[in-house]
Design a protein around this motif. Structure first.
Motif, short mmCIF file in Angstrom:
data_model
loop_
_atom_site.label_atom_id
_atom_site.label_comp_id
_atom_site.label_asym_id
_atom_site.label_seq_id
_atom_site.Cartn_x
_atom_site.Cartn_y
_atom_site.Cartn_z
N ALA A 120 0.83 -1.20 0.00
CA ALA A 120 0.00 0.00 0.00
C ALA A 120 0.87 1.26 0.00
O ALA A 120 0.61 2.21 -0.73
N GLY A 121 1.92 1.26 0.82
CA GLY A 121 2.80 2.42 0.90
C GLY A 121 3.51 2.69 -0.42
O GLY A 121 3.59 3.84 -0.87
N ILE A 122 4.00 1.63 -1.05
CA ILE A 122 4.71 1.81 -2.32
C ILE A 122 3.73 2.27 -3.40
O ILE A 122 4.06 3.12 -4.24
N ALA A 123 2.50 1.74 -3.36
CA ALA A 123 1.49 2.16 -4.33
C ALA A 123 1.19 3.65 -4.17
O ALA A 123 1.08 4.39 -5.16
N LEU A 124 1.09 4.11 -2.93
CA LEU A 124 0.82 5.53 -2.69
C LEU A 124 1.98 6.40 -3.17
O LEU A 124 1.78 7.47 -3.73
N LEU A 125 3.21 5.92 -2.94
CA LEU A 125 4.38 6.65 -3.44
C LEU A 125 4.36 6.71 -4.97
O LEU A 125 4.65 7.75 -5.57
N ALA A 126 4.01 5.58 -5.59
CA ALA A 126 3.97 5.55 -7.05
C ALA A 126 2.91 6.51 -7.58
O ALA A 126 3.07 7.07 -8.67
N ALA A 127 1.85 6.72 -6.81
CA ALA A 127 0.77 7.59 -7.27
C ALA A 127 1.04 9.06 -6.94
O ALA A 127 0.81 9.93 -7.78
N PHE A 128 1.53 9.33 -5.73
CA PHE A 128 1.63 10.71 -5.28
C PHE A 128 3.04 11.17 -4.93
O PHE A 128 3.23 12.27 -4.44
N GLY A 129 4.04 10.29 -5.14
CA GLY A 129 5.42 10.68 -4.84
C GLY A 129 5.88 11.81 -5.76
O GLY A 129 5.22 12.14 -6.73
N ARG A 130 7.03 12.36 -5.44
CA ARG A 130 7.51 13.53 -6.21
C ARG A 130 7.81 13.17 -7.66
O ARG A 130 7.77 14.02 -8.52
N ARG A 131 8.16 11.89 -7.91
CA ARG A 131 8.53 11.51 -9.28
C ARG A 131 7.33 11.00 -10.06
O ARG A 131 7.45 10.62 -11.21
N SER A 132 6.15 10.95 -9.41
CA SER A 132 4.98 10.42 -10.10
C SER A 132 4.31 11.51 -10.93
O SER A 132 4.59 12.71 -10.75
N LEU A 133 3.44 11.12 -11.84
CA LEU A 133 2.75 12.10 -12.69
C LEU A 133 1.93 13.07 -11.85
O LEU A 133 2.04 14.28 -11.99
N ILE A 134 1.13 12.50 -10.94
CA ILE A 134 0.28 13.35 -10.11
C ILE A 134 1.14 14.21 -9.19
O ILE A 134 0.89 15.40 -9.01
N GLY A 135 2.18 13.59 -8.63
CA GLY A 135 3.07 14.33 -7.72
C GLY A 135 3.74 15.49 -8.43
O GLY A 135 3.85 16.59 -7.87
N ALA A 136 4.17 15.26 -9.67
CA ALA A 136 4.82 16.33 -10.43
C ALA A 136 3.83 17.45 -10.72
O ALA A 136 4.16 18.64 -10.63
N ALA A 137 2.58 17.07 -11.05
CA ALA A 137 1.56 18.09 -11.32
C ALA A 137 1.27 18.90 -10.06
O ALA A 137 1.14 20.13 -10.12
N ILE A 143 2.38 21.99 -4.13
CA ILE A 143 1.92 21.01 -3.13
C ILE A 143 2.79 19.77 -3.21
O ILE A 143 3.06 19.26 -4.29
N SER A 144 3.24 19.32 -2.06
CA SER A 144 4.01 18.08 -2.01
C SER A 144 3.42 17.21 -0.91
O SER A 144 3.39 17.62 0.25
N LEU A 145 2.91 16.04 -1.28
CA LEU A 145 2.20 15.22 -0.29
C LEU A 145 3.10 14.43 0.66
O LEU A 145 2.88 14.43 1.86
N PRO A 146 4.13 13.71 0.15
CA PRO A 146 4.91 12.88 1.06
C PRO A 146 5.47 13.70 2.23
O PRO A 146 5.77 14.88 2.07
N PHE A 147 5.58 13.06 3.37
CA PHE A 147 6.10 13.68 4.61
C PHE A 147 5.15 14.73 5.19
O PHE A 147 5.57 15.59 5.93
N THR A 148 3.87 14.70 4.81
CA THR A 148 2.94 15.65 5.41
C THR A 148 1.85 14.91 6.17
O THR A 148 1.64 13.70 5.97
N THR A 149 1.14 15.64 7.03
CA THR A 149 0.02 15.06 7.75
C THR A 149 -1.05 14.58 6.77
O THR A 149 -1.72 13.56 7.00
#
Lengths: 281, 297
Positions: A120-137, A143-149
């Motif tokens: 689950a954690g790796i899937a979330l990183l793949a979706a919202f991590g800094r290198r992911s499409l959504i994360g880059a957008a 906005i940067s999701l990882p390491f936040t509440t």
């Protein structure tokens, strides 16, 4: 897991005391059941004994522990609210409508229940991590999701909302068809049917599902540490504090673990009280 | 049971008038049956004994050697382990890599192991005090120091140690209480004498996560989620794609790694052999190839 929700049973679970007239229980079953109970009870009791004798209240004064408790309570509640607002409509649609791909949607909704936390954690990183499409957008918007509440809550929604959706779906399914037929005969619209019939009738099932979801969110660990990291006050929930405590001093870990165990036990005791006849698991 | 009115064809869309999905007629069902059979077959295959017979010269006493080692030793010990298994074909090596402090806790709680290797002598002392390791055992076999690794495509340019204090830089390090975390904090604080009185405070403010062991820090930087991470030199060696920011020797720490067989080792002979291999010229060469620092005889 639940019984087929085709009909409502007249009563939830009648307490059958083993009376002689029914014959004695199978001796082998009693033995095996006793072993099962031991496997479950011994670790819980030993943890309580060691944790509570190490004076857990001493650690409750620690600001880091207080921050973890507060953060856990907040994030679990937010995740549960999100599960209710987004999950209940989905459960209702799944229970009462037929559309192409519904089976696969049900599989998707149940998937996080069986996924290992690390997956689950790796899937979330793949979706919202800094290198992911959504994360880059999102990064374009600052906005940067990882390491936040927010990442903590997202991880909890991912693993815990499916439990609520499952409970709600079974609850909606357990409403007697005849009641619904009657509502239609009286000319109720779909919305009125939900508002005045389905929702009131499934209130207990929904509440039980919410409690279960909250307890699961409270216990979320693996996806959180991978996706949100561990920072006291921002992303360090109770399970993370326990895990990191284990790296430092087992006394801290034992004390915090026993506190979490007591809280979870109380929550589940509440759940038993409100469980509707729709068996939820 | 409610009689389901399955006489009429159900529309593909719309409100369900049926309360239990009844099995579809015809071909659709085959798919589910095939899936179920497949899953069951896979599970059964997993339980079945391996089809290939074990090698003919089945050793009379196939034994295991369990090694608890600091996470930073992961690559070097796996290389040493291959050499060991060639020399001991009848011994199976099992590694448990984690933070030294977590390993110490596990051993104090009675986890069975034959050999223990830590990233700090601080973790060995309680084991000696508890009688789990012979007093006088636990010689230092290698050393390490700290570096900062930087993600190559990091959005924030971290070129020097000073940049770690810039607002917005995402720094990850190991949690306090774990050797790598304590070493990193010591380095950061000693750098204040050259980088300004607020350096430590600013860097700690940039820490977005305190990981449980040094390999998790490495992973977070490799994934690009963090800009910079505090790891051992040997970890940086294991991740050649990352840029390394060196720490001047006078501010760096020297992590000494002790190793010892456990007194309660189930496999004491093999445990001594493994420790000797690690300390041998061959073992030392493999450690140095992994970025570790030599220790004097």
């Amino acid at each position: 897991m639940g019984r087929s929700p085709s009909r409502r049973s007249p009563d939830a679970s009648p307490d059958r005391t083993l009376v002689a007239a029914r014959g004695r229980p199978v001796a082998l079953f009693v033995l095996l059941a006793g072993l099962m109970v031991l496997v479950l009870a011994v670790p819980v009791l030993m943890l309580l004994w060691r944790g509570l004798t190490s004076d857990p209240l001493r650690f409750l004064a620690d600001p880091t522990v207080q921050a973890a408790l507060r953060l856990s309570a907040w994030t679990s509640s937010l995740a549960t609210a999100a599960a209710l607002i987004l999950g209940m409509p989905l459960a209702y649609l799944l229970a009462r409508n037929r559309f192409p791909g519904r089976t696969w949607l049900e599989v998707l909704v149940d998937l996080p229940i069986v996924l290992p936390p690390a997956v689950a954690g790796i899937a979330l990183l793949a979706a919202f991590g800094r290198r992911s499409l959504i994360g880059a957008a999102l990064a374009q918007l600052g906005i940067s999701l990882p390491f936040t509440t927010a990442a903590v809550v997202l991880a909890q929604v991912f693993v815990a909302a499916p439990l609520f959706i499952r409970a709600a779906r079974i609850g909606f399914n357990s409403v007697d068809v005849q009641i619904e037929e009657a509502a239609y005969t009286e000319g109720a619209s779909q919305w009125q049917l939900f508002r005045h019939v389905m929702f009131p009738l499934t209130g207990r099932a929904l509440f039980a599902g919410l409690v279960l979801c909250w307890a699961r969110a409270l216990g979320e660990f693996g996806a959180t540490i991978l996706f949100a990291g561990n920072l006291p006050g921002r992303t360090q929930t109770m399970p993370l504090a326990i895990f990191i405590g284990f790296q430092q001093d087992i006394g801290i870990a034992l004390a915090l673990a026993s506190i979490l165990l007591v809280v979870s036990g109380l929550v589940l005791a509440v759940l038993r009280r409100v469980e509707s006849e729709a068996r939820l698991y | 049971m409610q009689p389901s009115q399955s006489e009429e064809r159900k529309p593909r869309w719309g409100v369900a008038r049926r309360w239990r999905p009844t099995p579809k007629e015809g071909a659709g069902n085959w798919v589910w049956h095939a899936l179920a059979v497949g899953v069951l077959a896979w599970a059964a295959a997993a339980c079945a004994p391996p089809r290939e017979a074990p090698p003919a010269q089945a050793p009379a006493e196939a034994s295991t050697l369990t090694v608890f080692a600091a996470a930073s030793l992961t690559d070097a010990f796996q290389a040493i382990g291959e050499v060991f298994e060639q020399a001991h074909p009848d011994t199976q090596l099992v590694f448990n890599f984690a933070a030294s402090s977590a390993l110490r806790t596990q051993l104090e709680e009675g986890a069975p192991a034959d050999v223990v290797a830590f990233a700090s002598e601080k973790e060995m002392r309680p084991l000696i005090a508890a009688g789990l390791v012979e007093a006088g055992a636990g010689q230092v076999f290698t050393a390490n120091d700290m570096v900062v690794v930087v993600a190559p495509q990091s959005s924030t340019a971290v070129a020097s140690l000073k940049d770690l204090a810039h607002p917005g830089v995402k720094v990850v390090m190991v949690a306090p209480g774990v050797p790598a975390g304590d070493y990193a904090r010591r380095v950061i604080e000693s750098l204040e004498s050259v980088l300004g009185a607020d350096f430590a405070e600013d860097v700690f403010a940039n820490v977005v996560s305190q990981e449980d062991n040094v390999r998790q820090v490495l992973a977070k930087v490799q994934l690009g989620e963090a800009d910079a991470g505090w790891v051992y030199r040997s970890d940086a060696q294991a991740a050649p794609e990352l840029r390394v920011v060196e720490i001047p020797a006078e501010f760096n720490v020297r992590a000494a790694y002790p190793i010892a067989p456990l007194r309660a080792a189930e496999n004491p002979m093999a445990a001594v052999d493994f420790v000797e291999l690690v300390r041998s010229a061959h073992g030392q060469r493999l450690l140095e190839q992994g970025g570790f620092l030599p220790v004097g005889p």
